[in-house]
Scaffold this active site. Sequence first.
Site, short mmCIF file in Angstrom:
data_model
loop_
_atom_site.label_atom_id
_atom_site.label_comp_id
_atom_site.label_asym_id
_atom_site.label_seq_id
_atom_site.Cartn_x
_atom_site.Cartn_y
_atom_site.Cartn_z
N SER A 183 -28.23 28.36 -8.64
CA SER A 183 -29.58 28.02 -8.16
C SER A 183 -29.47 27.39 -6.79
O SER A 183 -28.45 26.77 -6.44
CB SER A 183 -30.25 27.02 -9.12
OG SER A 183 -31.41 26.45 -8.53
N TYR A 196 -30.20 19.54 -14.47
CA TYR A 196 -30.22 20.98 -14.16
C TYR A 196 -29.42 21.27 -12.90
O TYR A 196 -28.56 22.17 -12.88
CB TYR A 196 -31.66 21.44 -14.00
CG TYR A 196 -31.84 22.87 -13.54
CD1 TYR A 196 -31.80 23.92 -14.46
CD2 TYR A 196 -32.08 23.17 -12.20
CE1 TYR A 196 -31.98 25.24 -14.03
CE2 TYR A 196 -32.27 24.48 -11.78
CZ TYR A 196 -32.21 25.50 -12.70
OH TYR A 196 -32.39 26.80 -12.27
#
Length: 291
Positions: A183, A196
């Site tokens: 990401s 995350y």
Amino acid sequence: MEPTPMDDTQRPPQEQDQQPGLQHEMDPEPVSEKSPSLYSGEQKLSGKTAIVTGGDSGIGRAVAVAFAEAGAHVVVAYLDEQEDAEKTARMVEEKGAKVLLVPGDVGEPEHCSKIVDKAIMTFGSIDVLVNNAGVQYPQENIGDISPEQLLKTFRTNIFSQFYLVQAALPHMKKGSCIINTASVTAYKGSPQLLDYSATKGAIVSFTRSLSIALAEKGIRVNAVAPGPIWTPLIPATFPAEKVAKFGHDVPMKRAGEPAEVAPCYLFLSTDASSYISGQVLHPNGGEVVNG
């Protein structure tokens, strides 16, 4: 074919109350295919088998469809989003490919072994492994991240990648490849997504290290680090008013569609990228990151 335009149209405010979210409840639904197709007539993965985790929707669905159009049979692993998974299966079959649906929690090592076992029993080989499953639970302060949330995020996002590689590797041969979903948050950070972001940073390091470890076996390992992409994870994560503005803070001023990310995975899965390993592609709407 899904007709939703890939432009800067705002999404209406919306929320979902479960992770990682349901694609069929989104308005509009994410675009899983580009039109005209990028892959027509190109069977670059003919006769190969790909496992795609989180393959029921979002980026995973778009990757499964792209792989199918390139000639691969696809194992779609997903948690419990049955309606979305069945639609993915239909889309794969419409491309003339075979599909196997395997529901369950990739955070469990036994289930990861089951995915691999079913793939081998059904198709006889594993040529491409896409570790794409993920969850995210925003918190305003680090003190609000419970041990339970921390473990859930790490088990789903990064432990699963270890489990699946461990299970699949004995069945992978020279020329096979592994593609992990990282990401943009691994590079720019996210103050509300600390756990995350940490898993995504771990995925980048895992990708680089594993690529070196498997180089002599002729197995390539790469990653894709998407920016803001319109997937079920978004309405399942953020409040409705934030969803309506999602993606407008990148240079292109819009969220991307899964169909705009899938070509990265297709490229990394074929011989077109035969001299690329340990690298990360960045479909992120123009954000410049060092990685």
